[in-house]
Scaffold this motif. Structure first.
Motif, PDB file in Angstrom:
ATOM      1  N   VAL A  52      41.725  28.881  49.083  1.00  0.00           N
ATOM      2  CA  VAL A  52      42.795  29.676  48.504  1.00  0.00           C
ATOM      3  C   VAL A  52      42.318  31.121  48.458  1.00  0.00           C
ATOM      4  N   ILE A  53      43.097  32.012  49.076  1.00  0.00           N
ATOM      5  CA  ILE A  53      42.786  33.435  49.054  1.00  0.00           C
ATOM      6  C   ILE A  53      43.514  34.017  47.846  1.00  0.00           C
ATOM      7  N   ASP A  54      42.758  34.595  46.895  1.00  0.00           N
ATOM      8  CA  ASP A  54      43.368  35.000  45.628  1.00  0.00           C
ATOM      9  C   ASP A  54      42.836  36.354  45.180  1.00  0.00           C
ATOM     10  N   SER A  55      43.664  37.377  45.303  1.00  0.00           N
ATOM     11  CA  SER A  55      43.243  38.718  44.882  1.00  0.00           C
ATOM     12  C   SER A  55      43.182  38.845  43.361  1.00  0.00           C
ATOM     13  N   GLY A  56      43.686  37.864  42.637  1.00  0.00           N
ATOM     14  CA  GLY A  56      43.630  37.887  41.182  1.00  0.00           C
ATOM     15  C   GLY A  56      42.358  37.279  40.622  1.00  0.00           C
ATOM     16  N   THR A  57      41.481  36.807  41.493  1.00  0.00           N
ATOM     17  CA  THR A  57      40.207  36.221  41.083  1.00  0.00           C
ATOM     18  C   THR A  57      39.085  37.174  41.483  1.00  0.00           C
ATOM     19  N   THR A  58      38.192  37.447  40.570  1.00  0.00           N
ATOM     20  CA  THR A  58      37.119  38.409  40.832  1.00  0.00           C
ATOM     21  C   THR A  58      36.076  37.856  41.796  1.00  0.00           C
ATOM     22  N   LEU A  59      35.602  36.652  41.546  1.00  0.00           N
ATOM     23  CA  LEU A  59      34.471  36.090  42.289  1.00  0.00           C
ATOM     24  C   LEU A  59      34.925  35.187  43.420  1.00  0.00           C
ATOM     25  N   MET A  60      33.955  34.648  44.123  1.00  0.00           N
ATOM     26  CA  MET A  60      34.202  33.537  45.042  1.00  0.00           C
ATOM     27  C   MET A  60      33.752  32.285  44.303  1.00  0.00           C
ATOM     28  N   ILE A  61      34.590  31.275  44.307  1.00  0.00           N
ATOM     29  CA  ILE A  61      34.270  30.005  43.667  1.00  0.00           C
ATOM     30  C   ILE A  61      34.162  28.969  44.769  1.00  0.00           C
ATOM     31  N   LEU A  62      32.993  28.347  44.898  1.00  0.00           N
ATOM     32  CA  LEU A  62      32.753  27.370  45.952  1.00  0.00           C
ATOM     33  C   LEU A  62      32.717  25.958  45.374  1.00  0.00           C
ATOM     34  N   PRO A 112      36.612  15.173  42.664  1.00  0.00           N
ATOM     35  CA  PRO A 112      36.498  15.462  44.098  1.00  0.00           C
ATOM     36  C   PRO A 112      37.829  15.800  44.769  1.00  0.00           C
ATOM     37  N   ASP A 113      38.949  15.359  44.206  1.00  0.00           N
ATOM     38  CA  ASP A 113      40.255  15.692  44.796  1.00  0.00           C
ATOM     39  C   ASP A 113      40.614  17.156  44.588  1.00  0.00           C
ATOM     40  N   ASP A 114      39.940  17.830  43.674  1.00  0.00           N
ATOM     41  CA  ASP A 114      40.200  19.245  43.398  1.00  0.00           C
ATOM     42  C   ASP A 114      39.270  20.173  44.179  1.00  0.00           C
ATOM     43  N   LYS A 115      38.501  19.629  45.107  1.00  0.00           N
ATOM     44  CA  LYS A 115      37.524  20.425  45.847  1.00  0.00           C
ATOM     45  C   LYS A 115      38.234  21.480  46.694  1.00  0.00           C
ATOM     46  N   ARG A 116      37.871  22.755  46.461  1.00  0.00           N
ATOM     47  CA  ARG A 116      38.447  23.855  47.242  1.00  0.00           C
ATOM     48  C   ARG A 116      37.592  25.102  47.084  1.00  0.00           C
ATOM     49  N   PHE A 117      37.788  26.013  47.996  1.00  0.00           N
ATOM     50  CA  PHE A 117      37.200  27.339  47.915  1.00  0.00           C
ATOM     51  C   PHE A 117      38.234  28.247  47.272  1.00  0.00           C
ATOM     52  N   LEU A 118      37.805  29.089  46.370  1.00  0.00           N
ATOM     53  CA  LEU A 118      38.672  30.109  45.793  1.00  0.00           C
ATOM     54  C   LEU A 118      38.065  31.447  46.179  1.00  0.00           C
ATOM     55  N   MET A 119      38.703  32.094  47.136  1.00  0.00           N
ATOM     56  CA  MET A 119      38.146  33.306  47.728  1.00  0.00           C
ATOM     57  C   MET A 119      38.755  34.517  47.032  1.00  0.00           C
ATOM     58  N   GLY A 120      38.036  35.035  46.048  1.00  0.00           N
ATOM     59  CA  GLY A 120      38.504  36.173  45.275  1.00  0.00           C
ATOM     60  C   GLY A 120      38.045  37.488  45.864  1.00  0.00           C
ATOM     61  N   ASN A 121      37.966  38.492  45.009  1.00  0.00           N
ATOM     62  CA  ASN A 121      37.678  39.853  45.462  1.00  0.00           C
ATOM     63  C   ASN A 121      36.277  40.025  46.052  1.00  0.00           C
ATOM     64  N   THR A 122      35.333  39.192  45.664  1.00  0.00           N
ATOM     65  CA  THR A 122      34.007  39.264  46.291  1.00  0.00           C
ATOM     66  C   THR A 122      34.141  39.082  47.793  1.00  0.00           C
ATOM     67  N   PHE A 123      35.059  38.222  48.203  1.00  0.00           N
ATOM     68  CA  PHE A 123      35.333  37.999  49.629  1.00  0.00           C
ATOM     69  C   PHE A 123      36.289  39.055  50.171  1.00  0.00           C
ATOM     70  N   LEU A 124      37.405  39.249  49.474  1.00  0.00           N
ATOM     71  CA  LEU A 124      38.488  40.091  49.994  1.00  0.00           C
ATOM     72  C   LEU A 124      38.110  41.552  50.175  1.00  0.00           C
ATOM     73  N   LYS A 125      37.203  42.071  49.362  1.00  0.00           N
ATOM     74  CA  LYS A 125      36.875  43.499  49.451  1.00  0.00           C
ATOM     75  C   LYS A 125      36.221  43.863  50.781  1.00  0.00           C
ATOM     76  N   ASN A 126      35.860  42.881  51.559  1.00  0.00           N
ATOM     77  CA  ASN A 126      35.187  43.114  52.832  1.00  0.00           C
ATOM     78  C   ASN A 126      36.127  43.110  54.031  1.00  0.00           C
ATOM     79  N   TYR A 127      37.414  42.852  53.804  1.00  0.00           N
ATOM     80  CA  TYR A 127      38.373  42.719  54.898  1.00  0.00           C
ATOM     81  C   TYR A 127      39.682  43.397  54.534  1.00  0.00           C
ATOM     82  N   TYR A 128      40.413  43.790  55.561  1.00  0.00           N
ATOM     83  CA  TYR A 128      41.793  44.214  55.350  1.00  0.00           C
ATOM     84  C   TYR A 128      42.620  42.950  55.248  1.00  0.00           C
ATOM     85  N   SER A 129      43.432  42.847  54.246  1.00  0.00           N
ATOM     86  CA  SER A 129      44.250  41.650  54.038  1.00  0.00           C
ATOM     87  C   SER A 129      45.713  41.997  54.220  1.00  0.00           C
ATOM     88  N   VAL A 130      46.407  41.139  54.951  1.00  0.00           N
ATOM     89  CA  VAL A 130      47.842  41.301  55.155  1.00  0.00           C
ATOM     90  C   VAL A 130      48.493  40.015  54.682  1.00  0.00           C
TER      91      VAL A 130
END
Length: 147
Positions: free
Chosen positions: A12-22, A124-142
């Motif tokens: 999940v790409i989420d600009s409202g989340t500060t960190l990356m959650i793995l 285990p059914d809730d396993k996901r990546f939460l890609m917050g601003n730690t990830f997003l700040k490195n890319y242009y997002s559209v």
């Protein structure tokens, strides 16, 4: 984690989340890999705090260290979304901060790993990546709401 050999996991790409959650198993493997890479470097003191109730790793940082002192010692992290590879160099997931040392009542530099665990071991059914601003700040997002 090798995407060719293992089951895909939702990201999940989420600009409202500060960190990356793995997912917890991936986070634990990543932290152990970083720790083993740094274990023989006596100039670096890696500290991880653990949850008091579950003993799971919560936050890891390098005490008395600025991030530029260790960025060349750590490997980039790669994420594969569909067929695209996104690489984060270490300075993208490290953040300079301070740590208060109670014994001396002084603040010292600390380099924090800006990634956390999803703590999904029991769900285990809730396993996901939460890609917050730690990830997003490195890319242009559209964002394309029509797609």
């Amino acid at each position: 984690m090798d995407p060719e050999d293992e089951e895909n996991i939702l990201a999940v790409i989420d600009s409202g989340t500060t960190l990356m959650i793995l997912p917890q198993s991936i986070f634990d493997s990543m932290i152990n890999e970083i720790a083993s890479k740094m274990k023989d470097d006596h100039d670096v003191n890696m500290i991880c705090t653990r949850s008091p109730d579950s003993n799971e790793i919560e936050v890891c940082y390098f005490n008395n260290t600025m991030c530029h002192q260790i960025d060349k010692k750590l490997d980039p992290i790669k994420f594969v979304f569909d067929k695209s590879v996104f690489e984060l160099k270490s300075l993208a997931y490290l953040k300079d901060d301070t740590n208060h040392v109670e014994e001396s009542d002084k603040d010292v530099p600390a380099c924090v790993i800006d990634i956390r665990s999803a703590k999904d071991k029991d769900h285990p059914d809730d396993k996901r990546f939460l890609m917050g601003n730690t990830f997003l700040k490195n890319y242009y997002s559209v964002y394309d709401y029509d797609w």
